[in-house]
Motif scaffolding. Structure first.
Motif, PDB file in Angstrom:
ATOM      1  N   ALA A 115      17.557   4.995  -0.048  1.00  0.00           N
ATOM      2  CA  ALA A 115      16.687   4.374  -1.119  1.00  0.00           C
ATOM      3  C   ALA A 115      15.247   4.300  -0.963  1.00  0.00           C
ATOM      4  CB  ALA A 115      17.069   2.609  -1.362  1.00  0.00           C
ATOM      5  N   ALA A 116      14.453   4.033  -1.771  1.00  0.00           N
ATOM      6  CA  ALA A 116      13.059   3.876  -1.668  1.00  0.00           C
ATOM      7  C   ALA A 116      12.298   3.027  -2.571  1.00  0.00           C
ATOM      8  CB  ALA A 116      12.291   5.323  -1.454  1.00  0.00           C
ATOM      9  N   PHE A 117      11.265   2.536  -2.642  1.00  0.00           N
ATOM     10  CA  PHE A 117      10.242   1.907  -3.352  1.00  0.00           C
ATOM     11  C   PHE A 117       9.181   2.737  -3.598  1.00  0.00           C
ATOM     12  CE2 PHE A 117      12.821  -1.498  -1.707  1.00  0.00           C
ATOM     13  CZ  PHE A 117      13.119  -2.503  -2.673  1.00  0.00           C
ATOM     14  N   SER A 118       9.170   3.890  -4.613  1.00  0.00           N
ATOM     15  CA  SER A 118       8.236   4.967  -4.511  1.00  0.00           C
ATOM     16  C   SER A 118       7.384   4.707  -5.661  1.00  0.00           C
ATOM     17  CB  SER A 118       9.016   6.116  -4.763  1.00  0.00           C
ATOM     18  OG  SER A 118      10.123   6.340  -3.705  1.00  0.00           O
ATOM     19  N   PRO A 119       5.929   5.187  -5.507  1.00  0.00           N
ATOM     20  CA  PRO A 119       5.225   5.152  -6.706  1.00  0.00           C
ATOM     21  C   PRO A 119       5.951   6.032  -7.802  1.00  0.00           C
ATOM     22  CG  PRO A 119       4.088   5.978  -4.546  1.00  0.00           C
ATOM     23  CD  PRO A 119       5.404   5.824  -4.304  1.00  0.00           C
ATOM     24  N   ILE A 120       5.724   5.284  -9.137  1.00  0.00           N
ATOM     25  CA  ILE A 120       6.370   5.932 -10.313  1.00  0.00           C
ATOM     26  C   ILE A 120       5.946   7.543 -10.298  1.00  0.00           C
ATOM     27  CG2 ILE A 120       6.216   5.781 -12.836  1.00  0.00           C
ATOM     28  CD1 ILE A 120       6.629   3.088 -12.542  1.00  0.00           C
ATOM     29  N   SER A 121       4.497   7.721 -10.130  1.00  0.00           N
ATOM     30  CA  SER A 121       4.232   9.131 -10.478  1.00  0.00           C
ATOM     31  C   SER A 121       4.763  10.218  -9.642  1.00  0.00           C
ATOM     32  CB  SER A 121       2.561   9.288 -10.197  1.00  0.00           C
ATOM     33  OG  SER A 121       2.341   8.877  -8.771  1.00  0.00           O
ATOM     34  N   THR A 122       5.380   9.765  -8.360  1.00  0.00           N
ATOM     35  CA  THR A 122       6.166  11.008  -7.455  1.00  0.00           C
ATOM     36  C   THR A 122       7.401  10.951  -7.876  1.00  0.00           C
ATOM     37  OG1 THR A 122       6.690   9.313  -5.734  1.00  0.00           O
ATOM     38  CG2 THR A 122       4.424  10.172  -5.549  1.00  0.00           C
ATOM     39  N   SER A 123       7.994  10.271  -8.880  1.00  0.00           N
ATOM     40  CA  SER A 123       9.395  10.354  -8.868  1.00  0.00           C
ATOM     41  C   SER A 123       9.925  10.539 -10.307  1.00  0.00           C
ATOM     42  CB  SER A 123       9.889   8.820  -8.575  1.00  0.00           C
ATOM     43  OG  SER A 123       9.785   8.413  -7.363  1.00  0.00           O
ATOM     44  N   LEU A 124       9.009  10.632 -11.304  1.00  0.00           N
ATOM     45  CA  LEU A 124       9.420  10.696 -12.553  1.00  0.00           C
ATOM     46  C   LEU A 124      10.071  12.027 -12.822  1.00  0.00           C
ATOM     47  CD1 LEU A 124       5.918   9.863 -14.700  1.00  0.00           C
ATOM     48  CD2 LEU A 124       8.191   8.611 -14.814  1.00  0.00           C
ATOM     49  N   ASP A 125       9.876  13.289 -12.426  1.00  0.00           N
ATOM     50  CA  ASP A 125      10.474  14.478 -12.573  1.00  0.00           C
ATOM     51  C   ASP A 125      11.966  14.258 -12.047  1.00  0.00           C
ATOM     52  OD1 ASP A 125       8.368  15.437 -14.034  1.00  0.00           O
ATOM     53  OD2 ASP A 125       7.667  16.687 -12.488  1.00  0.00           O
ATOM     54  N   PHE A 126      11.941  13.665 -10.823  1.00  0.00           N
ATOM     55  CA  PHE A 126      13.346  13.846 -10.108  1.00  0.00           C
ATOM     56  C   PHE A 126      14.256  12.792 -10.779  1.00  0.00           C
ATOM     57  CE2 PHE A 126      10.463  14.516  -6.662  1.00  0.00           C
ATOM     58  CZ  PHE A 126      10.949  15.935  -6.383  1.00  0.00           C
TER      59      PHE A 126
ATOM     60  N   ILE B  83       0.763  -0.829  -6.378  1.00  0.00           N
ATOM     61  CA  ILE B  83      -0.618  -0.081  -5.744  1.00  0.00           C
ATOM     62  C   ILE B  83      -1.422  -0.363  -6.687  1.00  0.00           C
ATOM     63  CG2 ILE B  83      -1.059   2.356  -5.743  1.00  0.00           C
ATOM     64  CD1 ILE B  83       1.686   2.982  -4.553  1.00  0.00           C
ATOM     65  N   TRP B  84      -2.617  -0.593  -6.118  1.00  0.00           N
ATOM     66  CA  TRP B  84      -3.977  -0.731  -7.226  1.00  0.00           C
ATOM     67  C   TRP B  84      -5.185  -0.088  -6.426  1.00  0.00           C
ATOM     68  CZ3 TRP B  84      -7.168  -3.305  -4.283  1.00  0.00           C
ATOM     69  CH2 TRP B  84      -7.070  -4.143  -3.261  1.00  0.00           C
ATOM     70  N   ASP B  85      -6.343   0.057  -7.295  1.00  0.00           N
ATOM     71  CA  ASP B  85      -7.287   0.460  -6.781  1.00  0.00           C
ATOM     72  C   ASP B  85      -8.575  -0.201  -7.105  1.00  0.00           C
ATOM     73  OD1 ASP B  85      -5.839   2.776  -5.691  1.00  0.00           O
ATOM     74  OD2 ASP B  85      -7.346   4.307  -6.148  1.00  0.00           O
ATOM     75  N   ALA B  86      -9.545  -0.126  -6.697  1.00  0.00           N
ATOM     76  CA  ALA B  86     -10.842  -0.662  -6.867  1.00  0.00           C
ATOM     77  C   ALA B  86     -12.051   0.166  -6.638  1.00  0.00           C
ATOM     78  CB  ALA B  86     -10.903  -2.255  -6.399  1.00  0.00           C
ATOM     79  N   LEU B  87     -13.132  -0.214  -6.795  1.00  0.00           N
ATOM     80  CA  LEU B  87     -14.491   0.330  -6.254  1.00  0.00           C
ATOM     81  C   LEU B  87     -15.344  -0.757  -5.658  1.00  0.00           C
ATOM     82  CD1 LEU B  87     -15.768   3.041  -8.707  1.00  0.00           C
ATOM     83  CD2 LEU B  87     -14.613   3.400  -6.401  1.00  0.00           C
ATOM     84  N   ALA B  88     -15.848  -0.661  -4.416  1.00  0.00           N
ATOM     85  CA  ALA B  88     -16.333  -1.547  -3.622  1.00  0.00           C
ATOM     86  C   ALA B  88     -17.731  -1.152  -2.926  1.00  0.00           C
ATOM     87  CB  ALA B  88     -15.427  -2.428  -2.590  1.00  0.00           C
TER      88      ALA B  88
ATOM     89  N   LEU C 222      -4.650   8.419 -17.101  1.00  0.00           N
ATOM     90  CA  LEU C 222      -4.281   7.244 -16.187  1.00  0.00           C
ATOM     91  C   LEU C 222      -2.816   6.970 -16.418  1.00  0.00           C
ATOM     92  CD1 LEU C 222      -7.262   5.022 -15.570  1.00  0.00           C
ATOM     93  CD2 LEU C 222      -6.274   6.846 -13.935  1.00  0.00           C
ATOM     94  N   LEU C 223      -2.673   6.523 -17.684  1.00  0.00           N
ATOM     95  CA  LEU C 223      -1.124   6.343 -18.104  1.00  0.00           C
ATOM     96  C   LEU C 223      -0.161   7.498 -17.888  1.00  0.00           C
ATOM     97  CD1 LEU C 223      -1.845   4.047 -21.193  1.00  0.00           C
ATOM     98  CD2 LEU C 223      -1.200   3.330 -19.104  1.00  0.00           C
ATOM     99  N   ALA C 224      -0.557   8.525 -18.306  1.00  0.00           N
ATOM    100  CA  ALA C 224       0.407   9.639 -17.900  1.00  0.00           C
ATOM    101  C   ALA C 224       0.724   9.607 -16.300  1.00  0.00           C
ATOM    102  CB  ALA C 224      -0.236  11.019 -18.364  1.00  0.00           C
ATOM    103  N   LEU C 225      -0.068   9.422 -15.532  1.00  0.00           N
ATOM    104  CA  LEU C 225       0.501   9.294 -13.975  1.00  0.00           C
ATOM    105  C   LEU C 225       1.219   7.940 -13.806  1.00  0.00           C
ATOM    106  CD1 LEU C 225      -3.013  10.994 -12.699  1.00  0.00           C
ATOM    107  CD2 LEU C 225      -0.864  12.134 -13.286  1.00  0.00           C
ATOM    108  N   GLY C 226       1.493   7.011 -14.637  1.00  0.00           N
ATOM    109  CA  GLY C 226       1.860   5.852 -14.406  1.00  0.00           C
ATOM    110  C   GLY C 226       1.054   4.828 -13.803  1.00  0.00           C
ATOM    111  N   ALA C 227      -0.371   5.034 -14.030  1.00  0.00           N
ATOM    112  CA  ALA C 227      -1.378   4.204 -13.505  1.00  0.00           C
ATOM    113  C   ALA C 227      -2.014   3.346 -14.823  1.00  0.00           C
ATOM    114  CB  ALA C 227      -2.567   5.028 -12.849  1.00  0.00           C
ATOM    115  N   GLU C 228      -1.817   2.244 -14.787  1.00  0.00           N
ATOM    116  CA  GLU C 228      -2.223   1.111 -15.811  1.00  0.00           C
ATOM    117  C   GLU C 228      -3.730   0.895 -15.460  1.00  0.00           C
ATOM    118  OE1 GLU C 228      -1.586  -3.387 -17.217  1.00  0.00           O
ATOM    119  OE2 GLU C 228      -0.375  -2.343 -15.748  1.00  0.00           O
TER     120      GLU C 228
END
Length: 327
Positions: free
Chosen positions: A206-217, A254-259, A289-295
């Motif tokens: 099992a794994a808790f994976s980023p959606i973007s890395t797993s969609l095709d599989f 997983i999230w991103d910001a600029l600082a 962004l949404l196409a990569l699973g990033a909101e």
């Protein structure tokens, strides 16, 4: 070295195809003309990983809007701590920014010898996106839902191994939060390199994976998605329930910001926040962004700072309760 997982090549190609300190008074006096020269965005990840790709997408849009280049400068190393330290100690004039991520929130509790304080020394300018993980299993595991996974794990304590890209990464601490909230005994297996080949081969279950890395599989039936870690169902996996539907209150992103460094001119912070939020509202940027699973995640600078503080506290408790340490 700790990092988010790289994007699948197909997704990366789709996105690539689209698209001595001055005195405080002197900094403030020039803030209204910002930017008058190129701005560096320091990224603690290698090219091709999600934070890098999103930073380049947003940086290109900012360059067009503000008339100066926003250049992504990749400085990987020490689980993003090298890049973070560089920005924490930079001149606070708005010309050195950091891709701040959920990795920083976990690092703050895991690493005891950091030469910066995440909350004290850095000022979030804007959040940019968040992305759910997906709890997935090798198809040989005889479960189809999160509830069945919990029951199976409880019937087989210590026999389910879940992989992550390293100790203290979001896929790791998301698993530890799941363990704490469900009482299951699953075993963490950290990898220094990609773990998906072993998950596909059944060496880990099992794994808790980023959606973007797993969609095709997932689409090909090579992995089975049980639940997403977001509070709401993910648009790219609409038929997959949230883990929270089975485990109330569970969520992990997983999230991103600029600082930038603390004490940046208020006018510069306000301008950057306004422009970044405008970029995030652009339909073309949102779609990529949404196409990569990033909101896209737009907040004020004050809300961004509160969000980072809350996430740091949340994952600090998980790290402490689980006794997570870096060797």
């Amino acid at each position: 070295m700790k990092s988010d997982l790289p994007l699948p090549r197909r997704a990366l190609l789709r996105l690539a195809a689209g698209a001595v300190a001055s005195p405080a008074f002197a900094r403030a006096a020039g803030a209204s003309d910002y930017p008058t020269r190129p701005v560096r965005i320091i990224c603690g990840f290698v090219a091709g990983q999600i934070p890098d790709v999103a930073a380049r997408l947003i940086g290109q849009a900012l360059s067009a809007r503000l008339g100066q280049q926003f250049i992504v400068d990749n400085r990987p190393g020490a689980a993003t701590n090298l890049a973070t330290e560089m920005v924490a100690h930079a001149v606070p004039d708005g010309y050195t920014l950091l891709v701040l991520t959920s990795s920083n929130a976990t690092n703050a509790s895991i690493y005891r010898d950091l030469r910066f304080d995440l909350i004290r020394d850095l000022a979030p300018v804007a959040t940019t996106f968040r992305s759910a993980l997906v709890l997935e299993v090798n198809p040989a595991v005889p479960v189809n839902t999160t509830l069945e996974f919990i029951a199976y794990a409880k019937a087989n304590p210590g026999k389910i191994n879940y992989a992550s890209p390293g100790v203290g990464t979001l896929p790791h601490v998301a698993g530890e939060l799941f363990r704490a909230m469900t009482g299951v005994d699953i075993v963490h297996v950290p990898y220094r390199n990609a773990y998906l080949p072993d998950l596909l081969g059944g060496q880990v279950q099992a794994a808790f994976s980023p959606i973007s890395t797993s969609l095709d599989f997932i689409a090909q039936g090579k992995l089975r998605a049980l639940g997403v870690t977001s509070a709401d169902r993910a648009s790219v996996l609409r038929d997959v329930p949230t883990i929270g539907e089975t485990v109330p209150g569970y969520s992990a992103y997983i999230w991103d910001a600029l600082a930038g460094p603390k004490d940046m001119p208020a006018e510069t912070v306000a301008l950057l926040n306004r422009e970044i939020n405008a970029v995030l509202a652009d339909p073309a940027i949102k779609a990529r962004l949404l196409a990569l699973g990033a909101e896209p995640l737009a907040m004020s600078a004050a809300q961004s700072a509160a969000f980072v503080a809350d996430e740091t506290a949340k994952w600090g408790k998980v790290v402490g309760d689980a006794g997570i340490k870096v060797d």
